[in-house]
Design an enzyme around this catalytic site. Structure first.
Site, PDB file in Angstrom:
ATOM      1  N   HIS A 214       1.012  -1.132   0.106  1.00 25.83           N
ATOM      2  CA  HIS A 214      -0.047  -0.082  -0.133  1.00 25.83           C
ATOM      3  C   HIS A 214       0.928   1.157   0.134  1.00 25.83           C
ATOM      4  CE1 HIS A 214      -3.277   2.836   1.515  1.00 25.83           C
ATOM      5  NE2 HIS A 214      -2.121   3.080   1.829  1.00 25.83           N
ATOM      6  N   GLU A 215       2.080   1.330   0.768  1.00 24.92           N
ATOM      7  CA  GLU A 215       2.780   2.399   1.058  1.00 24.92           C
ATOM      8  C   GLU A 215       3.656   2.591  -0.523  1.00 24.92           C
ATOM      9  OE1 GLU A 215       2.640   4.469   3.050  1.00 24.92           O
ATOM     10  OE2 GLU A 215       1.234   3.539   4.187  1.00 24.92           O
ATOM     11  N   GLU A 279      -6.354   7.042  -0.970  1.00 25.59           N
ATOM     12  CA  GLU A 279      -6.244   5.937  -0.008  1.00 25.59           C
ATOM     13  C   GLU A 279      -6.745   4.670  -0.835  1.00 25.59           C
ATOM     14  OE1 GLU A 279      -4.042   5.427   2.688  1.00 25.59           O
ATOM     15  OE2 GLU A 279      -3.671   7.638   2.481  1.00 25.59           O
TER      16      GLU A 279
HETATM   17 ZN   LIG Z   1      -2.143   5.192   2.748  1.00 21.94          ZN
END
Ligand SMILES: [Zn+2]
Length: 364
Positions: A214-215, A279
């Site tokens: 995710h990062e 996100e």
């Molecule tokens: Zn994030």
């Protein structure tokens, strides 16, 4: 530009370097650097307030009737010129806006983007120095078991995805910090920091892989550059609005009220929803990266369910930059079938029928 792929090495005794490239990004020369904007923005805002306020004083003051008349006459006489100027400015701004519309890598979403990663290196350096100062005695050496574990997971993600130019063109670095935080963070340049609290929280490497992926996705998709571009647009819009509020509302108090309302409106109806959208996109791409590396992506919704149970208090989603833990778990659950297909296409090992339920969930 040289590519030294597969050279995963240590750059000191605390940081792994996964790749060795110069940034491969298009140059956007016409944007004012973010660090310079920090000075220009308040000056522009203050100027628009002062100019607007002076115009209002002229319009409203009974002692300035002759000035008011002169001002009205000035605009009447040059009406066409002003209309032409304003329309040309509008068309120019719109053309400039259109010329900065790009597609995101991987998800192919259209977005307005003024900057690239290079614009943020100075800011990133300052933030990194602060962070390293804060945790200077907490950075785990490469020989540490936790660093080694994180490194193995990150290496697997990198190796499985390095054929993608967006992954290959970044200098990935990894540092593990001994802190009781269930978190990880990636800078736009590709430097990933993982906190040991996350390693203690995850039940397995599959969960850890999803968080790191995710990062990585944030860096690949250049989310910082995109967010800063959106904020720049909002800043310019807000400077224009200040001029209108202070110039044409009847009193200072009404201008202050409208300033405050418009700030809240921007924040809750634009900035925060936009951040949550990014996100979600990082979750989607993170799932794909983890699936390609043959991790069991079915654990990713479970990670967020655990986060929900473990969080003492969670702020309501509409006030947050991130989707709620519940929303993330549900969204990721819906992404699992597609990610399983990616695993299948990548000829990954077969997964067991079900995943192991986490102790945190079972004891809840
Ligand atoms: Zn994030």
């Amino acid at each position: 530009m040289k590519f030294l792929l597969n050279r995963i090495k240590r750059i000191n005794n605390t940081t792994f370097l996964f790749n060795c490239n110069k940034f491969h990004t298009s140059h956007k020369q016409d944007a004012i650097a973010p660090i310079l904007w920090v000075i220009i923005k308040p000056i522009s805002k203050l100027s628009s307030i002062l100019i607007g306020r002076s115009i209002r004083k002229i319009i409203n003051s009974p002692n300035n009737l002759h000035k008011k008349e002169a001002l009205v006459n000035h605009f009447k006489l040059r009406k066409k010129l002003y209309l032409f100027g304003i329309s040309s400015l509008g068309i120019g701004c719109y053309a400039n806006y259109l010329s900065h519309i790009e597609e995101t890598p991987i998800t192919h979403r259209k977005r307005f983007i003024l900057f690239n990663t290079e614009h943020f290196l100075e800011i990133e350096d300052i933030e990194k120095k602060d962070m390293l100062n804060l945790y200077k005695d907490k950075i785990l050496p490469i020989s540490n078991e936790k660093t080694q574990r994180t490194y193995q997971v990150a290496k697997r993600l990198f190796m499985a995805n390095k054929t993608m130019p967006e992954v290959k063109d970044i200098d990935w670095k990894l540092t593990v910090i001994d802190a009781d935080l269930v978190n990880a963070h990636a800078f736009p340049s590709g430097e990933v920091f993982v906190y040991s609290g996350l390693l203690d929280f995850v039940d397995n490497d599959d969960e850890l892989a999803f968080v790191i992926a995710h990062e990585m996705a944030h860096a690949i998709l250049q989310h910082t550059a995109e967010t800063m571009s959106q904020l720049r647009l909002l800043d310019i819009f807000s400077i224009g609005l200040s001029f209108l509020f202070w110039g044409f509302l009847p009193a200072d108090w009404s201008a202050i009220l409208m300033e405050s309302l418009s700030n809240q409106f921007h924040k809750y109806y634009y900035e925060l929803p936009y951040s949550r959208k990014l996100e979600k996109e990082a979750d989607l791409v993170g799932m794909q990266l983890a699936a390609r590396a043959c991790f069991d992506i079915r654990y990713s919704p479970q990670f967020w369910t655990k986060m929900k149970i473990s969080s003492k208090e969670e702020i309501p989603e509409f006030l947050s930059t991130h989707p709620s833990n519940d929303t993330r778990a549900l969204d990721l659950e819906s992404l699992v079938p597609e990610a399983l297909k990616i695993r299948q296409d990548c000829k990954c090992y077969e997964l067991p029928k079900t995943i192991k339920q986490s102790k945190i969930i079972l004891s809840n």
